[in-house]
Design a protein around this motif. Structure first.
Motif, PDB file in Angstrom:
ATOM      1  N   GLY A 241       3.627  -9.501   3.681  1.00 34.38           N
ATOM      2  CA  GLY A 241       4.785  -8.815   3.122  1.00 34.38           C
ATOM      3  C   GLY A 241       5.540  -9.681   2.130  1.00 34.38           C
ATOM      4  O   GLY A 241       5.952  -9.216   1.061  1.00 34.38           O
ATOM      5  N   ARG A 246       8.127  -8.289  -0.615  1.00 29.45           N
ATOM      6  CA  ARG A 246       9.044  -7.529   0.229  1.00 29.45           C
ATOM      7  C   ARG A 246      10.151  -8.440   0.749  1.00 29.45           C
ATOM      8  O   ARG A 246       9.993  -9.655   0.832  1.00 29.45           O
ATOM      9  N   SER A 247      11.265  -7.832   1.126  1.00 25.32           N
ATOM     10  CA  SER A 247      12.336  -8.587   1.757  1.00 25.32           C
ATOM     11  C   SER A 247      11.867  -9.072   3.120  1.00 25.32           C
ATOM     12  O   SER A 247      10.901  -8.536   3.697  1.00 25.32           O
ATOM     13  N   ASP A 250      12.064  -6.216   5.716  1.00 25.39           N
ATOM     14  CA  ASP A 250      11.014  -5.222   5.533  1.00 25.39           C
ATOM     15  C   ASP A 250       9.657  -5.800   5.915  1.00 25.39           C
ATOM     16  O   ASP A 250       8.835  -5.120   6.545  1.00 25.39           O
ATOM     17  N   ALA A 251       9.420  -7.066   5.567  1.00 23.21           N
ATOM     18  CA  ALA A 251       8.158  -7.700   5.935  1.00 23.21           C
ATOM     19  C   ALA A 251       8.014  -7.786   7.447  1.00 23.21           C
ATOM     20  O   ALA A 251       6.920  -7.572   8.002  1.00 23.21           O
ATOM     21  N   ARG A 254       7.179  -4.268   8.895  1.00 20.28           N
ATOM     22  CA  ARG A 254       5.765  -3.951   8.697  1.00 20.28           C
ATOM     23  C   ARG A 254       4.885  -4.799   9.602  1.00 20.28           C
ATOM     24  O   ARG A 254       3.878  -4.322  10.129  1.00 20.28           O
TER      25      ARG A 254
END
Length: 291
Positions: A241, A246-247, A250-251, A254
């Motif tokens: 991520g 990605r932030s 968010d990573a 996921r």
């Protein structure tokens, strides 16, 4: 062109036995037919990165035995570059025996020592991802960002300059004792880790952003088969991520999803989803909701 990530550390061949109940001392039980699969924290993280579309290689050591040949073949089949996987005569490839108990919902792991990896060449990758075996060989490497899987105890741990430090909650508390998880995470950041993520198994993960701790709830799947390797998968997905821009939050979300999906299989690798499946899965669930 350099790789995005070079994973450095342990690769194993796992023999997994599933029993109704783990035996006691001098006990004997009958298992389902044994499953033989690839494992190892850094190696499984590499497979995860490859599955998610990140160009990745693996640096480590195997023996000139059947297990070494199998380890290499499994990594290459997954799309991992094995240029830096050294076959060393006289070395025994690391093997693990895992007993999974259905009734107790637990597992027992017996493993052999992992040989230290060879020196890590400069300029191979933008990131180095290290496990406890890879840490001594690559800790002082310059010219690449450093990610450390702190899921297992790391000898001589120094987080100064680590770009990503991701221990388990218990390991974080041991390394940075404090009254609360948030204080331990802040202590790791104060000691020099640029990004800090703490994994908490079924409780999800915790992310430190601008001094504040954010809980990233778990994402579960129905009827999980095994959590074998889920932590290693999380670390690979978390780094994927970040590599993809990605932030951190968010990573981590996921990574929670990818690790949960990996629990659909008995071993640590078979159930790892690719990027498309991950996206489809995330589009149908909210964090913490079982599907």
């Amino acid at each position: 062109m350099p790789l995005d990530v070079l994973c450095v550390g342990a690769v194993t061949v796992d023999t997994i036995a599933v029993v109704d109940r783990a035996p006691g001392p001098d006990g004997r039980v009958v298992a389902t037919p044994f499953t033989v699969a690839g494992g190892g924290p850094a190696a499984t993280a590499a497979v995860t990165l490859a599955r998610l579309g990140v160009p990745v290689g693996f640096c480590g050591v195997v023996g000139d035995d059947a297990e070494g040949a199998l380890s290499r073949a499994l990594l290459e089949k997954a799309g991992v570059d094995t240029t830096w996987l050294v076959t060393r005569p006289g070395v025994r490839t690391t093997q693990s025996m895992i007993v999974v108990s259905r009734e107790q919902g637990t597992r027992m792991i017996v493993t052999t020592p992992s040989p230290p990896p060879p020196p890590v060449p400069a300029g191979v990758a933008r990131w180095l991802h290290l496990d406890q075996t890879g840490y001594p060989a690559a800790r002082e490497h310059t010219g690449a960002k450093i990610s450390l899987d702190g899921g297992n105890p790391v000898s001589g741990l120094d987080v100064t300059g680590l770009d990503l430090y991701a221990p388990a909650v218990g390991g974080l508390a041991d390394a940075f004792p404090a009254a609360t998880l948030a204080e331990s995470m802040r202590a790791a950041a104060a000691a020099g880790a640029r990004e800090v993520v703490a994994t908490a198994g079924a409780e999800g993960s915790y992310v430190l952003v601008d001094g504040e701790v954010h809980h990233v709830p778990p994402i579960t799947v129905e009827s999980p088969v095994s959590t074998m390797g889920a932590g290693d998968v999380f670390h690979g997905a978390l780094l994927a991520g970040l590599v993809q821009g990605r932030s951190l939050v968010d990573a981590a979300r996921r990574a929670n999803a990818v690790a949960a999906l990996s629990c659909r299989a008995l071993d640590g690798r078979t159930g790892i989803p690719d990027a498309d499946e991950t996206e489809r899965f995330l589009s149908t669930v909210d964090p913490g909701v079982s599907v």
